[in-house]
Design a protein around this motif. Structure first.
Motif, short mmCIF file in Angstrom:
data_model
loop_
_atom_site.label_atom_id
_atom_site.label_comp_id
_atom_site.label_asym_id
_atom_site.label_seq_id
_atom_site.Cartn_x
_atom_site.Cartn_y
_atom_site.Cartn_z
N UNK A 1 6.97 42.60 -124.80
CA UNK A 1 6.21 42.20 -123.61
C UNK A 1 5.51 40.85 -123.83
N UNK A 2 4.95 40.64 -125.02
CA UNK A 2 4.31 39.37 -125.32
C UNK A 2 5.33 38.24 -125.30
N UNK A 3 6.48 38.46 -125.93
CA UNK A 3 7.52 37.45 -125.97
C UNK A 3 8.03 37.11 -124.57
N UNK A 4 8.23 38.13 -123.74
CA UNK A 4 8.71 37.89 -122.38
C UNK A 4 7.68 37.12 -121.57
N UNK A 5 6.43 37.51 -121.67
CA UNK A 5 5.38 36.84 -120.89
C UNK A 5 5.17 35.41 -121.36
N UNK A 6 5.18 35.19 -122.64
CA UNK A 6 4.92 33.87 -123.20
C UNK A 6 6.16 32.98 -123.16
N UNK A 7 7.33 33.57 -123.25
CA UNK A 7 8.55 32.77 -123.36
C UNK A 7 9.29 32.48 -122.08
N UNK A 8 8.84 33.02 -120.96
CA UNK A 8 9.57 32.83 -119.71
C UNK A 8 9.79 31.36 -119.38
N UNK A 9 8.82 30.53 -119.67
CA UNK A 9 8.94 29.11 -119.34
C UNK A 9 9.55 28.28 -120.47
N UNK A 10 10.01 28.93 -121.53
CA UNK A 10 10.53 28.20 -122.69
C UNK A 10 12.03 28.43 -122.94
N UNK B 1 13.46 26.65 -126.76
CA UNK B 1 12.02 26.77 -126.93
C UNK B 1 11.55 27.89 -127.83
N UNK B 2 12.46 28.55 -128.51
CA UNK B 2 12.06 29.72 -129.30
C UNK B 2 11.15 29.36 -130.47
N UNK B 3 11.46 28.31 -131.19
CA UNK B 3 10.61 27.91 -132.33
C UNK B 3 9.19 27.64 -131.86
N UNK B 4 9.06 26.95 -130.72
CA UNK B 4 7.76 26.67 -130.12
C UNK B 4 7.06 27.97 -129.70
N UNK B 5 7.82 28.86 -129.10
CA UNK B 5 7.27 30.15 -128.68
C UNK B 5 6.73 30.93 -129.88
N UNK B 6 7.53 31.03 -130.93
CA UNK B 6 7.11 31.77 -132.11
C UNK B 6 5.89 31.12 -132.76
N UNK B 7 5.83 29.81 -132.72
CA UNK B 7 4.68 29.09 -133.30
C UNK B 7 3.39 29.41 -132.56
N UNK B 8 3.49 29.77 -131.28
CA UNK B 8 2.30 30.10 -130.49
C UNK B 8 1.58 31.33 -131.03
N UNK C 1 21.88 30.26 -135.47
CA UNK C 1 21.89 30.10 -134.02
C UNK C 1 20.86 30.95 -133.29
N UNK C 2 19.98 31.61 -134.02
CA UNK C 2 19.00 32.50 -133.39
C UNK C 2 17.89 32.81 -134.39
N UNK C 3 16.91 33.55 -133.91
CA UNK C 3 15.82 34.06 -134.75
C UNK C 3 15.92 35.57 -134.76
N UNK C 4 15.70 36.16 -135.89
CA UNK C 4 15.73 37.60 -136.05
C UNK C 4 14.32 38.08 -136.33
N UNK C 5 13.87 39.08 -135.58
CA UNK C 5 12.56 39.67 -135.80
C UNK C 5 12.74 41.16 -136.04
N UNK C 6 12.16 41.66 -137.10
CA UNK C 6 12.13 43.09 -137.38
C UNK C 6 10.68 43.53 -137.24
#
Length: 108
Positions: free
Chosen positions: A80-89, A24-31, A64-69
């Motif tokens: 914190x945003x990623x954890x809160x938004x991505x928990x269900x993804x 679900x990471x691509x979907x999460x990042x798109x949010x 195999x992953x996404x890199x964020x700098x």
């Protein structure tokens, strides 16, 4: 005669590295991202500077992953945003680290 003052500030470790993987990471990042992250547009090897959750990031699609700098000063908010938004993804985390540590590991 007096020379003007100056200062040197080391900012080489001013970025934090976050790696994300999971279905679900691509979907999460798109949010929270302004880019079109559709695989046909932003495929493996693509990278761009953008904003994610109102934070400046450099985003890269790895095989195999996404890199964020992100600046170290905003890394906590982004995490914190990623954890809160991505928990269900199905979000998976690698420990955050400095860019120097990541590059040293990748170059080895």
């Amino acid at each position: 005669w007096r020379a003007p003052g100056g200062a040197a500030i080391d900012q080489s470790s001013g970025l934090q590295v976050l790696q994300l993987a999971g279905a679900g990471v691509r979907d999460l990042l798109s949010c929270g991202c302004r880019l079109d992250l559709d695989p046909s547009v932003f495929g493996v090897g693509a990278a761009a500077a953008t904003h994610l959750a109102q934070v400046a990031v450099v985003l890269a699609a790895l095989s195999d992953a996404w890199l964020l700098l992100t600046p170290a000063t905003t890394a906590r908010h982004l995490r914190e945003w990623l954890q809160a938004t991505g928990a269900s993804r199905g979000l998976q985390w690698w420990p955050d680290q400095s860019i120097d540590a990541f590059l040293s590991k990748e170059m080895a």
